[in-house]
Design an enzyme around this catalytic site. Structure first.
Site, PDB file in Angstrom:
ATOM      1  N   HIS A   1     -10.421   2.543  -1.892  1.00 33.81           N
ATOM      2  CA  HIS A   1     -10.484   1.738  -0.292  1.00 33.81           C
ATOM      3  C   HIS A   1     -11.430   0.694  -0.515  1.00 33.81           C
ATOM      4  CE1 HIS A   1     -10.673   3.302   3.878  1.00 33.81           C
ATOM      5  NE2 HIS A   1      -9.261   3.325   3.489  1.00 33.81           N
TER       6      HIS A   1
ATOM      7  N   HIS B   1       0.862  -1.102   0.000  1.00 30.60           N
ATOM      8  CA  HIS B   1       0.077   0.088   0.075  1.00 30.60           C
ATOM      9  C   HIS B   1       0.792   1.275   0.011  1.00 30.60           C
ATOM     10  CE1 HIS B   1      -4.046   1.731   0.768  1.00 30.60           C
ATOM     11  NE2 HIS B   1      -3.238   2.733   1.394  1.00 30.60           N
TER      12      HIS B   1
END
Lengths: 825, 261
Positions: A140, A68
C-alpha cells in the site's frame, strides 16, 4: 431532491472517432491510467456496439484493466536484451513473464501440499488433514506516501480481507509488516517539494498498522524495517496476513441464480481511483481523496459474522472489495457466468454519489458474497444479529454479461469476455546492462585492538540493524494466545534480542472442540503442529544486481524460518515486487533478472511460490526529474513446524556451550552494511548456492529435531560479528570466537570474516556433551566450532595472530543496538 | 459430573474471546462465546451460567474511552442481570478491556453498585505496549479465590494502551488498599522495584489487578489466557510452568471453576 437528479445519471462519454491524442488526454484527465492501445481497444469495442460508453463502463474497464488488478506488466510480453557472461548482447522473449518464471517453478515443483496457488485472493498450503494455511502479502505504497496513517491502516485492513476472502474465508491468525522508509535524519530543506518527512511517514505508518491490526485482534508477529535515501519520496509498506482455513472451504463456485450480497461498511467517496492511481507517478499535487478511510471495528464485525456464516454453509463464494471496489469484486465473481446489479441498493455513507462513484469507490470493510436464494433469510439473520449491514444488490445471471443498473436506467452493459480478456497485450522492452562494477577497494587497515569494536557498535546502532523494539512493542503480538516464537527473544523481559521468524501454534482453531483438552492434544498427531513465517529483503544488493538481491532475499527468508524450527522441505514463498516505471527498459530489465532468480532459486530450494503481488510505478516526479525507488523484492516464507515444542530462539542459553558457524564466508562485501556505513559502493554482492544452502538447512533441521540446538541465529545484515553480538545480549552471555576457525572461501581479511554478508550461514549454540552427535549430522558441510560461551560478559574475536580485534562489553553492545549512550564505564 | 457453564461475553471489537474460551475449557468449564445482543434480546439468561468472563479487545473500538460503551451497555441494559449474578457470589473476571469495562461500569472496586471512582487511563509511555511483566500476588480473601496455588511472583503478558489504574482521590486508593482489594501488582522477580517497564503503564501503587471486597469479581490488565501453556512463555523452558506443560494463567481459570463446583 429534484436538483440532485443529475447525479443519478450515467453520462455518455464521446469516444467514437476521437484521434489518438484526444484518447490519451481522456485517459489522463480521468485518471483511467489506460494506455493509448488500451483506449483504442475500448474505442473499437464500442464502435462494434454502435454507441459510446457511459462513464460507468469506461471506469469499469479502467479498474479491471489496471496494473493493480491485472498485473499487465508481469503477465505481459517482454523482449529482454541482456549481456551474457562474455559481454555479448542476447535477446530472450517472454510471452508471459510471470508464467515463465515465478508461476512456472510452482507448476514444475508440483508439491501435493499446495492447495491453491495464484488463483485466489491468497495462496493456500496444507496444514494437516483438516486445515490449510492461507497467506497473502500486499503493498500500500502510494496511499502511505500521501497519508501515512490511513494508507498503512487500510493496507493492513485490505490484506486481512484478502485472507477472509480466499476460498470461502480463512480466519486470520497473524499479520506481518515490512516497511522501507527514507533515512530519518534527512534535513527538512533537502526534502523534495510535497514529500512528507520520513520520520512523519514512519510514525504514521507504524501507528496506522498498530491501530488497525491491534483492533482486529490479529497479532503482528513478524516484519522488517529498511531505511534508504531512495525511499524518501516513495516509502514502501508491505502488509501480510496469515489465515487458517478448513480444507473443505478452500474453493468457491458461483452459480447462476445466486444473489449478490454486499456486507460491511457503507460506500462513500473515499478511495476513488485507488486502483488506477497506483499506476501513476506521484507528484506534488496528487489527489489525497484516492486514499481510503478505515474503520477496524466494522471489519472486525464483518470477520466475526462471515466466519459464522461460512461454518453454516450459507454462501457459495466470497471476495473482498479492494482495488476497483464493487466493479472489481462483483466483476470477478461474475466472470464465469454474468451478473446484474442495482447500484441504488448499495448503502451509502452520504447522498450525492454518482453511479460510477458508487461502482468504483474503494470504501473499506466491504465483502461481496454470492448467496444461494434458499439461504437468503438465514444469512440475513446472521449479519443482523451482530449489527452488520448486509444488502442484496443483484444476482448472477448466466448471460455472460455485466449489467449495472441505477434505478430503471442501464448504466453499464459489457461482455464479460471483453472485460476480462479484452485487454491488449503490448510488448515491453527490457534491458539489462550490468553496472560497470568498479571493484570496491577496502584498504585493510592495520588491526588495532579497538578498531573493529567501534565498527561493530556503529553497525549495531545503524538504522537498519538497530533495535526495532519501539515498533514491535506497539503491536499486540500475543493476541489469540498462539504466538509461541515471538518477535523478541531472551529470558529477560526488559532486554531482549531480535528473533529471526515467528511461529504460531493455531490451537484455538485447529483444536476444534477439543482445543481446551490437554488429553486430546497429547493424543492428536498434529496437535503440536505450528506455522512459521519469516521474510527476506535486501534492496542494497539490488543496486548492484537485482538477480542476487532476489536470490539473497529467498535464501534469507528460508534461513530465518529454519532458525526457529521451520523445515525447508515444507515451505512455500511469496513474492512482492516493488519497482519503478516498467516502461523504462532498464527498470524492466532488473525486474526480469529478479524474476529469473526467483525461478532458479525456488527450483533448487524446492519451495514453490504460492502467491505474489507487484507494485510498479514507484516514482516521484519533481519537475523534469523522476525519482525512482531502489527496486525491492520482498520474499515472505510460510512453513509448517511439525512440533512447536522443538522450536528454538536466538538468545544464548548457557555458559560453556560451543558456538558453531555453519556455512562458508566469502569475499562478498558488496552491498554489505559495513560498506554502507563506510560509504563504500560497488563490490561483489553475496551470491547464493541454493543446493548447498538447502543441504545445510536440512542438516540443521535434523539437529533441532534431535534436540541438539540450544540457540540459533541467522547470519545476515552486518555479518558474523553482528549475529553473535545479538545472541549475546539477548541471552546476557559472553562469547569468545577465533576468527581463524570461521569456515571461509579462500583467504579473507579479518574485516571480511567479521562483516561479510555471505548467504547460507547460521550461528548455532550446542552443549559440549552433544558435540559428536551434532557434528555427525553435518559431515561434509562447512561448519566449525569457532567460539565458546564464556563466564565473562564480553564479546571477543581473536584473529590468527591472537590479537583481540573485537573485545567489547555485552552491555555496551546492547546499548549501541538500543541507540542508548552507554552507561557501562 | 457436569461442567460449570462459563459465558465469554463478546461484542463488536472483542478479540480475546477464542483463547479465553479455550483457557476456561482447559480449566474444566463448559465455555461459550456469546454476543451481547443475545443477552439484550433475552435469547439466553445470564443466570444460566456460573462464571462470567469479559475478555480483552477493543469493544466498540474503545471510542470515547476504553471499554466505556460496553460498560454502559452492561450497566444500563443488563444492569439487573449483572447485579443478580454478582449478588449470587458467582465469579466474574474482566481481562484487559474486560477490566476496563468492570471499572467503567463501577462493578469494581464495587463498594457501591455502579459507582465510578476509579479508572484505567493512558499509559505513561503514551503508547500501546505489548510486553511480559511479573506480578506479585497478595495474600487476601480475593486472592485466595483467584490466585490459590500460584507462586508469589509469576509472569503474564500485557498488551494495552490504557492500563494505568488511578483513583478519584487518595481516599479511594487508601480504601481499596485498606480492604485488601489489590491482589496483583507489577513487580520484578525479587520484589524490589517495579520501575518502567516492569510497571508498564504507571499504575498507582503498581496495581495490575483488583477484586471487589467479596472477592468474586476480579479485573486485571495482564492476560492469564495467554499463558496457559508452557510454550506461550518467551522462554519455553522457564520454571513458571508445571511438569505437565501448563502455565500459571491456567490456575486462575481453574480456581474460578473450582469455586463454583
Amino acid at each position: 431532491m429534484r436538483a440532485l437528479d443529475f447525479l443519478k445519471k450515467a453520462r455518455p462519454v464521446s469516444i467514437a472517432g476521437l484521434p489518438d491524442k484526444e484518447l490519451v488526454k481522456l485517459s489522463r484527465e480521468n485518471v483511467l491510467s489506460l494506455s493509448l492501445e488500451e483506449m483504442k481497444a475500448v474505442q473499437e469495442y464500442f464502435k462494434k456496439k454502435g454507441r459510446n460508453p457511459t462513464d460507468v463502463e469506461l471506469e469499469t474497464v479502467a479498474q479491471t484493466w489496471s496494473e493493480h488488478c491485472k498485473h499487465k506488466t508481469l503477465t505481459g510480453i517482454v523482449e529482454y536484451q541482456y549481456k551474457d557472461e562474455n559481454g555479448k548482447w542476447k535477446t530472450r522473449t517472454f510471452n508471459n513473464l510471470l508464467k515463465e518464471t515465478v508461476f512456472r517453478v510452482t507448476m514444475e515443483l508440483d508439491k501435493k501440499w499446495c492447495i491453491s496457488v495464484f488463483s485466489d485472493n491468497a495462496g493456500i498450503i496444507e496444514f494437516d488433514e483438516k486445515f490449510g494455511v492461507a497467506f497473502k502479502v500486499e503493498t500500500h505504497n502510494h496511499p502511505s506516501a500521501l497519508e501515512p496513517y490511513g494508507g498503512a491502516a487500510t493496507g493492513i485492513g485490505g490484506v486481512i480481507r484478502d485472507v477472509l476472502g480466499v476460498g470461502l474465508g480463512a480466519k486470520p491468525i497473524a499479520n506481518t509488516d515490512v516497511f522501507c522508509f527514507g533515512v530519518p535524519d534527512i534535513a527538512w530543506d533537502s526534502l523534495p517539494a510535497g514529500v512528507l518527512h520520513p520520520r512523519r511517514i514512519a510514525k504514521g505508518v507504524v501507528a496506522g498498522v498498530r491501530d488497525y491490526g491491534n483492533r482486529m485482534g490479529i497479532p503482528t508477529v513478524n516484519g522488517a524495517v529498511y531505511f534508504d535515501e531512495g525511499y524518501i519520496s516513495n516509502p514502501l509498506v508491505y502488509c501480510g496476513t496469515l489465515g487458517i482455513i478448513p480444507k473443505d472451504k478452500c474453493a468457491k463456485k458461483v452459480s447462476p441464480g445466486d444473489l449478490v450480497l454486499v456486507v460491511g461498511g457503507r460506500t462513500g467517496r473515499d478511495g476513488i481511483h485507488g486502483a488506477t492511481f497506483s499506476s501513476i507517478q506521484l507528484e506534488q499535487d496528487t489527489d489525497v481523496s484516492a486514499v481510503q478511510i478505515g474503520n477496524p471495528i466494522v471489519e472486525k464485525k464483518v470477520m466475526d459474522t462471515v466466519l459464522k456464516a461460512r461454518d453454516l454453509n450459507l454462501y457459495s463464494a466470497i471476495t473482498d472489495c479492494g482495488a476497483g471496489g464493487l466493479s472489481s469484486a462483483v466483476g470477478e465473481l461474475g466472470e464465469e457466468c454474468g451478473v446484474r446489479v442495482h447500484l441504488e441498493r448499495v448503502p451509502l455513507k452520504y447522498a450525492g454519489l454518482k453511479p460510477w462513484e458508487i461502482w468504483v469507490s474503494e470504501a473499506q470493510e466491504r465483502m461481496v458474497l454470492s448467496v444461494p436464494p434458499a439461504k437468503r433469510n438465514e444469512i440475513e439473520k446472521i449479519f443482523a444479529s451482530e449489527n452488520v449491514e448486509a444488502v442484496f444488490i443483484g444476482e448472477f445471471t448466466g448471460d455472460n454479461k455485466l449489467t449495472v443498473m441505477h434505478g430503471d436506467e442501464v448504466v453499464a452493459d459489457l461482455d464479460m469476455k471483453f472485460l476480462h480478456k479484452g485487454v491488449p497485450r503490448p510488448t515491453r522492452r527490457a534491458i539489462w546492462n550490468p553496472v560497470q562494477n568498479p571493484k570496491a577497494k577496502i584498504e585493510q587497515k592495520q588491526v588495532n585492538a579497538s578498531s573493529y569494536g567501534d565498527s561493530l557498535k556503529k553497525l549495531l546502532s545503524s538504522y537498519n540493524i538497530a533495535s526495532k523494539e519501539w515498533i514491535v512493542r506497539q503491536y499486540d503480538h500475543e493476541v489469540q494466545g498462539q504466538t509461541v516464537i515471538k518477535p523478541m527473544h531472551g529470558p529477560s523481559f526488559t532486554a531482549q534480542g531480535p528473533g529471526d521468524a515467528a511461529v504460531i501454534w493455531p490451537y484455538t482453531v485447529t483444536g476444534g472442540e477439543n482445543s481446551g483438552s490437554h488429553a486430546s492434544r497429547k493424543a492428536g498427531a498434529s496437535a503440536w503442529r505450528g506455522v512459521v513465517l519469516s521474510c527476506g529483503l535486501n534492496p542494497e544488493y539490488g543496486k548492484i544486481d537485482p538477480y542476487w538481491m532476489a536470490a539473497s532475499a529467498i535464501d534469507e527468508a528460508l534461513r530465518n524460518a529454519v532458525c526457529v524450527g521451520g523445515s525447508v522441505e515444507r515451505m512455500a514463498i511469496l513474492d512482492n515486487f516493488c519497482w519503478g516505471n516498467p516502461n523504462r527498459p532498464e527498470q524492466l530489465g532488473g525486474l526480469v533478472r529478479a524474476s529469473l532468480a526467483c525461478y532458479d532459486m525456488a527450483k533448487v530450494f524446492q519451495t514453490p511460490f504460492i502467491s505474489g503481488k507487484d507494485s510498479l510505478h514507484n516514482e516521484y516526479a519533481l519537475g523534469d526529474k523522476v525519482l525512482s525507488i531502489p527496486p525491492a523484492l520482498l520474499i515472505s516464507a510460510v512453513g509448517i513446524v511439525e512440533d512447536i515444542r522443538k522450536t528454538v530462539t536466538m538468545d544464548i542459553k548457557e555458559n560453556g556451550n560451543l558456538i558453531y558457524i555453519l556455512g562458508a564466508t566469502a569475499k562478498e562485501m558488496g552491498g554489505s552494511h559495513y560498506n554502507k556505513i563506510s560509504k563504500i559502493t560497488g563490490g561483489s554482492v553475496p551470491k547464493v548456492d541454493p543446493a548447498a544452502s538447502r543441504a545445510r538447512m536440512i542438516a540443521l533441521s535434523a539437529a533441532m529435531e534431535a534436540g541438539l540446538v540450544r540457540s540459533c541465529h541467522d547470519c545476515s545484515e552486518g555479518g558474523i560479528s553482528v549475529a553473535i553480538a545479538e545472541m549475546c545480549f539477548a541471552g546476557d552471555k559472553g562469547v569468545t570466537c577465533d576468527i581463524a576457525a570461521i569456515p571461509a572461501d579462500g583467504a579473507l581479511t579479518d574485516s571480511e570474516l567479521l562483516f561479510s554478508e555471505s548467504n547460507g550461514r547460521f550461528i548455532i549454540e550446542v552443549q559440549p556433551s552433544k558435540k559428536s552427535e551434532f557434528e555427525k549430522l553435518f559431515k561434509g558441510l562447512p561448519i566449525s566450532a569457532a567460539g565458546n560461551v564464556t563466564e565473562a560478559k564480553m564479546l571477543v574475536f581473536r584473529n590468527a595472530g591472537g590479537h583481540k580485534v573485537i573485545n567489547e562489553k555485552i552491555g555496551e553492545l546492547r546499548d549501541a543496538w538500543n541507540g542508548r549512550k552507554s552507561k557501562h564505564d | 459430573m457436569t461442567k460449570p457453564k462459563a459465558i465469554v461475553l463478546r461484542t463488536a471489537g472483542t478479540n480475546c474471546d477464542y483463547e479465553t474460551k479455550a483457557a476456561l475449557e482447559l480449566a474444566g468449564a463448559a465455555a461459550e462465546r456469546v454476543h451481547i445482543n443475545r443477552l439484550i434480546n433475552r435469547d439466553i439468561a445470564l443466570s444460566d451460567y456460573q462464571i462470567l468472563a469479559i475478555p480483552g479487545g477493543f469493544s466498540y473500538g474503545d471510542d470515547i474511552a476504553s471499554g466505556k460503551i460496553l460498560a454502559n451497555e452492561l450497566k444500563y441494559r443488563l444492569g439487573d442481570m449483572v447485579r443478580e449474578f454478582d449478588a449470587a457470589g458467582k465469579p466474574v473476571i474482566g481481562i484487559c478491556n474486560g477490566f476496563q469495562v468492570l471499572v467503567k461500569m463501577g462493578l469494581l472496586p464495587g463498594d457501591k453498585y455502579y459507582k465510578l471512582n476509579t479508572t484505567l487511563t493512558f499509559n505513561d509511555s503514551g503508547f500501546f505496549e505489548c510486553r511480559w511483566v511479573y506480578l506479585k500476588k497478595s495474600n487476601t480473601k480475593g486472592s485466595r479465590l483467584w490466585l490459590e496455588g500460584l507462586p508469589d511472583v509469576f509472569p503474564l503478558p500485557v498488551a494495552h494502551g490504557e492500563g494505568k489504574f488511578i483513583t478519584m482521590d487518595k481516599t479511594v486508593l487508601d480504601a481499596i488498599e485498606g480492604n485488601k482489594q489489590v491482589i496483583v501488582r507489577y513487580s520484578d522477580t525479587a520484589c524490589e522495584t517495579a520501575a518502567y517497564p516492569l510497571n508498564p503503564n504507571g499504575s498507582a501503587n503498581n496495581i495490575a489487578g483488583i477484586c471487589n471486597a467479596k472477592g468474586n469479581v476480579f479485573g486485571l490488565m495482564p492476560h492469564p489466557e495467554r499463558f496457559v501453556y508452557r510454550w506461550q512463555h518467551p522462554d519455553h523452558r522457564s520454571g513458571f510452568s508445571d511438569d505437565d506443560g501448563f502455565g500459571p494463567g491456567l490456575k486462575i481459570f481453574k480456581n474460578a471453576v473450582h469455586s463454583v463446583k
